[in-house]
Design an enzyme around this catalytic site. Structure first.
Site, PDB file in Angstrom:
ATOM      1  N   VAL A  87      25.536  67.771  41.070  1.00  0.00           N
ATOM      2  CA  VAL A  87      24.443  67.910  40.100  1.00  0.00           C
ATOM      3  C   VAL A  87      23.134  67.956  40.863  1.00  0.00           C
ATOM      4  CG1 VAL A  87      23.266  66.867  38.134  1.00  0.00           C
ATOM      5  CG2 VAL A  87      25.753  66.647  38.350  1.00  0.00           C
ATOM      6  N   CYS A  88      22.403  69.055  40.732  1.00  0.00           N
ATOM      7  CA  CYS A  88      21.129  69.201  41.417  1.00  0.00           C
ATOM      8  C   CYS A  88      20.006  68.874  40.445  1.00  0.00           C
ATOM      9  CB  CYS A  88      20.970  70.625  41.950  1.00  0.00           C
ATOM     10  SG  CYS A  88      22.004  70.951  43.384  1.00  0.00           S
ATOM     11  N   LEU A  89      19.328  67.772  40.706  1.00  0.00           N
ATOM     12  CA  LEU A  89      18.253  67.307  39.842  1.00  0.00           C
ATOM     13  C   LEU A  89      17.290  66.509  40.702  1.00  0.00           C
ATOM     14  CD1 LEU A  89      17.591  67.309  36.718  1.00  0.00           C
ATOM     15  CD2 LEU A  89      18.555  65.004  36.679  1.00  0.00           C
TER      16      LEU A  89
END
Length: 253
Positions: free
Chosen positions: A111-113
């Site tokens: 998850v890229c956040l």
């Protein structure tokens, strides 16, 4: 929100429990605060399961927002709070079921956040022990990641917004995402995260008519211009979707 023993299919289930001691007690107090924030602030489109036997583990389910290519699909995230939390952000793994759904959500579950430290962002968008919490992470996933035009989540693509080329590429990307979201629905129904089996069936029984109606409108072109390839793919998928979606919720326990 629900409380129950942690499920063995949780991505972080085999991580060692936090060691006992003063630091563990401090962590437990922080976890309790996080639970209280979630209890008070969760929107109805986010469900969270907490596990009193493993306070560092959580599982969240996000309902795809209306008006996006994710509408009514269910998105699952396993969360792990490290021993030094909140000095460091939580770790989050996405249940992708092998589908490519968003530039921020990888097929391998990454998850890229910016809040998680896995995506670039301004200081105000990154994790801060004093002001950041799990609720912010989940709401950011719902509002910033599962949005109506996910094509522009890709770095550098924002400059194409409002151009004929960008509009067409965004439209085609949304077609791909919509198909992947329907495949995700089928996968979730076939192999649900074990502690969410009943809520999943209830959700799709309640939303069955809406899901099929929207898919039918997309296939017929009623919801805007679509490519012929998308329509053919959706026409082939509709019978499977109709057969898989439950017609009634599970019986009461």
């Amino acid at each position: 929100m629900a409380w129950e023993p942690h499920p063995q299919d949780h991505h972080f289930a085999h991580s060692p429990p936090h060691p006992a001691g003063p630091s563990c007690r401090q962590f437990m107090m922080r976890a309790q605060r996080e639970w209280n924030v979630l209890r008070r602030g969760l929107p109805s489109s986010i469900w969270v399961h907490m596990y009193p036997d493993r306070m560092e583990l959580l599982r969240a389910c996000l309902i795809g927002p209306e008006g996006t290519p994710y509408s009514d699909a269910l998105f699952f995230f396993d969360v792990y709070l490290p021993p030094t939390y909140p000095l460091v952000p939580p770790q989050v793994k996405f249940w992708s079921f092998g589908e490519s759904l968003n530039p921020n959500l990888y097929e391998n579950g990454k998850v890229c956040l910016s809040l998680l430290g896995t995506w670039a962002g301004r200081d105000s968008e990154t994790w801060s022990p004093g002001r950041s919490n799990l609720l912010q992470v989940l709401v950011s996933l719902l509002g910033l990641v599962l949005n109506a035009e996910p094509y522009y989540n890709e770095p550098g693509f924002e400059r194409e917004r409002g151009t004929p080329q960008g509009d067409l590429r965004s439209l085609r990307y949304n077609e791909s995402v919509a198909l992947s979201s329907y495949h995700l629905m089928l996968a979730v129904l076939q192999a649900p995260p074990c502690d969410f089996a009943r809520p999943i069936r209830s959700h799709f029984a309640e939303r069955r008519a809406a899901v099929l109606a929207r898919a039918g409108r997309l296939q017929s072109g009623e919801e805007g211009r679509c490519s012929e390839g998308f329509r053919r793919s959706l026409a082939a998928l509709l019978p499977r979707l109709g057969a898989a979606l439950p017609q009634a919720p599970p019986p009461a326990q």
